[in-house]
Write an enzyme that holds these catalytic residues in place. Sequence first.
Site, short mmCIF file in Angstrom:
data_model
loop_
_atom_site.label_atom_id
_atom_site.label_comp_id
_atom_site.label_asym_id
_atom_site.label_seq_id
_atom_site.Cartn_x
_atom_site.Cartn_y
_atom_site.Cartn_z
N LYS A 196 32.87 77.77 1.03
CA LYS A 196 32.35 76.20 0.91
C LYS A 196 31.72 76.04 1.95
O LYS A 196 30.99 75.43 2.32
CB LYS A 196 32.61 75.79 -0.42
CG LYS A 196 32.72 75.84 -1.61
CD LYS A 196 31.79 75.98 -2.48
CE LYS A 196 31.31 74.37 -2.44
NZ LYS A 196 29.41 75.04 -3.41
N TYR A 252 37.33 81.16 -1.90
CA TYR A 252 36.32 79.39 -2.09
C TYR A 252 35.88 78.66 -1.29
O TYR A 252 35.20 78.21 -0.69
CB TYR A 252 37.01 79.18 -3.39
CG TYR A 252 36.35 78.07 -4.20
CD1 TYR A 252 35.03 78.60 -4.57
CD2 TYR A 252 36.39 76.74 -3.99
CE1 TYR A 252 34.16 77.46 -4.73
CE2 TYR A 252 35.60 75.70 -4.52
CZ TYR A 252 34.53 75.86 -5.39
OH TYR A 252 33.45 74.82 -5.45
N ASP A 257 18.22 82.92 -9.00
CA ASP A 257 19.56 83.39 -8.53
C ASP A 257 19.80 83.39 -6.86
O ASP A 257 18.85 83.41 -6.38
CB ASP A 257 19.25 85.36 -8.30
CG ASP A 257 20.95 86.10 -7.78
OD1 ASP A 257 21.52 85.19 -7.55
OD2 ASP A 257 21.19 87.06 -8.39
#
Length: 320
Positions: free
Chosen positions: A141, A137, A49
């Site tokens: 990013k 998003y 993870d």
Amino acid sequence: MTRVLLFGSGYIAGHVGARLTRLGHGVVLGSRRRPRTPETRGLRWLPVDVADPREVRTVVDAVRPDAVVAAHGPSDITRCEADPAGAAAVHVAGARHVVAALAGRAARMVLISTDNVFPGHADSCAESAPTSPANAYGRAKLAAEAAYLAGGDALVLRVSLVYGWDRAGLRPNFFTTCAERLGAGEPVAVPDEHWNTPVLIDDVAAWTAALLDSPHTGVVHLGGPRRLSRVQWARHIAAVHGVDPALVTAVPQRDTGYACRPRNACLHSERAAHLPELHGLDPVDVFAADAALIAAVVGPTGSIASAALDASAALGRDQP
């Protein structure tokens, strides 16, 4: 042989991993979920993870990579918009954990990023265009990009809308959804005034592999050579299938799952033509790819080929 640790196990990661393996690299996938796509068969996988720094350090110590590629999710833009903290925990914190775990190692890093780092006002954006993310998003990013680029030998590859056959994924991409439904004679509702420069998954894998084995740093854009709306694209897919393009209904973007995406999600590159590693890797035109992808499944018939040519000619005149 280069040892590559590839964070992710979905559609893009699977194709990149398969490409790197064919080129002779030793690839290990690292992700929370066990890989399920056909492209990942035979690839070594370790559970990790990226939001947990201890797990990231453990997998880095186990693999001792010469290079790292980050192609993990979540990539569901609507889901990220509903849970921006969750998106940041994986993309932003994850990037920092990877960079920290690689500190002191001579490891090349490539992050696969997105056109959503731009607001969508311009028809298309090059690497020099100012960023202003359109959604959660994109913000996550962009912050991940900064973390990787600050880490040393790193390159960010921003890609436009990726397509290809994706029947085994959690969320089949736009091409797959339209091609399967239209091929079955079922209607599709598509957002109007939403523009993309779609890029074939094979091109994403080829560019990633080429740039991984290069000295270049900074940001490089990969968009397809054709800018088109989702409506035009879906109607072209219908025409290639030989079904009535009227099965495609244009609906307001705000009323669809694409509401939080930028109106123009299009990329072009100022750098690519000057990078020798990318010579001969020009992205495929989406209309040509539509015909080839569908013919590979349906079978090469005269009706499909002629429909593809007729649709390409007609829709090409509508380009802005």
